[in-house]
Design an enzyme around this catalytic site. Structure first.
Site, PDB file in Angstrom:
ATOM      1  N   SER A 146       0.860  -1.174   0.000  1.00 43.29           N
ATOM      2  CA  SER A 146       0.000   0.000   0.000  1.00 43.29           C
ATOM      3  C   SER A 146       0.902   1.231   0.000  1.00 43.29           C
ATOM      4  O   SER A 146       1.800   1.341  -0.825  1.00 43.29           O
ATOM      5  CB  SER A 146      -0.923  -0.043   1.223  1.00 43.29           C
ATOM      6  OG  SER A 146      -1.745   1.094   1.274  1.00 43.29           O
ATOM      7  N   TYR A 176      -4.477   8.533  -6.819  1.00 42.03           N
ATOM      8  CA  TYR A 176      -3.552   7.564  -6.215  1.00 42.03           C
ATOM      9  C   TYR A 176      -4.019   7.211  -4.804  1.00 42.03           C
ATOM     10  O   TYR A 176      -4.074   6.035  -4.431  1.00 42.03           O
ATOM     11  CB  TYR A 176      -2.146   8.144  -6.182  1.00 42.03           C
ATOM     12  CG  TYR A 176      -1.146   7.271  -5.449  1.00 42.03           C
ATOM     13  CD1 TYR A 176      -0.658   6.106  -6.024  1.00 42.03           C
ATOM     14  CD2 TYR A 176      -0.699   7.615  -4.182  1.00 42.03           C
ATOM     15  CE1 TYR A 176       0.262   5.301  -5.351  1.00 42.03           C
ATOM     16  CE2 TYR A 176       0.219   6.822  -3.504  1.00 42.03           C
ATOM     17  CZ  TYR A 176       0.691   5.675  -4.097  1.00 42.03           C
ATOM     18  OH  TYR A 176       1.592   4.887  -3.410  1.00 42.03           O
ATOM     19  N   LYS A 182      -5.130   3.546  -3.044  1.00 40.68           N
ATOM     20  CA  LYS A 182      -4.462   2.970  -1.873  1.00 40.68           C
ATOM     21  C   LYS A 182      -5.428   2.848  -0.689  1.00 40.68           C
ATOM     22  O   LYS A 182      -5.322   1.898   0.101  1.00 40.68           O
ATOM     23  CB  LYS A 182      -3.228   3.791  -1.500  1.00 40.68           C
ATOM     24  CG  LYS A 182      -2.105   3.701  -2.531  1.00 40.68           C
ATOM     25  CD  LYS A 182      -1.687   2.262  -2.790  1.00 40.68           C
ATOM     26  CE  LYS A 182      -0.529   2.160  -3.767  1.00 40.68           C
ATOM     27  NZ  LYS A 182      -0.119   0.753  -4.021  1.00 40.68           N
TER      28      LYS A 182
END
Length: 272
Positions: free
Chosen positions: A132, A146, A150
């Protein structure tokens, strides 16, 4: 029999460092990458199988797993490492950019996890380690997509850990901070030359990012944390890699108001 790990995104950065580290520890490694014909270092190691896998191509996943099992007998650990960062204002992202960010960082990880689970169930054992980011629990400006991927990986992994625990299959998360891999330098950026309203903000944030992330964790240091997650024998879920990640996670845990005040003070461009 030596244990075997299958790693995605092994051509550079964390993936390559992990392949080298595990191989040096005596593990067998299935090192996957999009262009294996370009790899020259890992191919020289007798306990490493270098093979092609683009995590956006679901059809190839069963082939890669079968190759690893044929070569080494079984697979003990899956390291979902492949990923990249899309920087820039969300408004300026194209549909193709949004789709690819999720295809690589989320759906590729999910599809390969789904593909390996029958093998782990048959063995009544296995470990899934998902790379992660500190950006899976804290956020910065201009990295919204992004972060979205995650955060998705974090929630997916935590829930999956519960449902697989009774099958003796472990799920773990490794959360690196800023690392020395060229990650952000090679990242894609959103943009539109006709829209300039974001330009000053983006420029100011990138200057802050450069000034605050000069001392970065190396890919090999992250590989050491991944090895700990693979071998410590516990059901621990999260492993933080990097002093910056530990500091920012600590601030986040202090409460929403202190965290947002800290981000406003230290991570917002001065002219905004």
């Amino acid at each position: 029999m030596n244990k075997t790990i299958l790693i995605t995104g092994s051509s550079a950065g964390i993936g390559k460092a992990a392949a080298q580290y595990f191989a040096a520890k005596g593990w067998n490694v299935v090192a996957t990458m999009r262009s294996p014909e370009k790899e020259t270092t890992l191919t020289e190691l007798s306990n490493v199988l270098v093979t092609r896998l683009d995590v956006q191509e679901k059809a190839d996943m069963q082939r890669v797993i079968a190759e690893g099992i044929k070569r080494f007998g079984k697979i003990d650990v899956l390291l979902n490492n492949a990923g990249y960062g899309l920087f820039g204002p969300f408004e300026l992202a194209t549909d193709a950019q949004i789709k690819q960010q999720f295809d690589v960082n989320v759906f590729g990880l999910m599809h390969l996890t789904q593909a390996i689970l029958p093998h782990f169930r048959a063995n009544k054992a296995g470990t899934i380690i998902n790379v992660s980011s500190m950006g899976g629990r804290i956020t910065f400006p201009i990295v919204s997509l992004y972060h979205a991927t995650k955060f998705a990986v974090e929630g997916f992994s935590e829930s999956l850990a519960y449902e697989l625990s009774a099958l003796n299959i472990k799920v773990k998360l490794v959360e690196p901070g800023a690392i020395v891999t060229g990650f952000d330098g090679a990242a894609n950026f959103t943009g539109n030359p006709d829209i300039t309203d974001y330009d000053d903000f983006v420029k100011g944030f990138l200057e802050l990012w450069g000034s605050k992330t000069q001392e970065r964790t190396t890919a090999m240091q992250v590989a050491e944390v991944i090895y700990e997650a693979a071998t410590d024998g516990t059901s621990r879920l999260r492993y933080v890699a990097g002093e910056d990640a530990k500091e920012l996670h600590g601030i986040r845990m202090s409460g929403e108001e202190p965290y947002h005040a800290y981000m406003q003070k230290h991570w917002m461009p001065a002219h905004v």
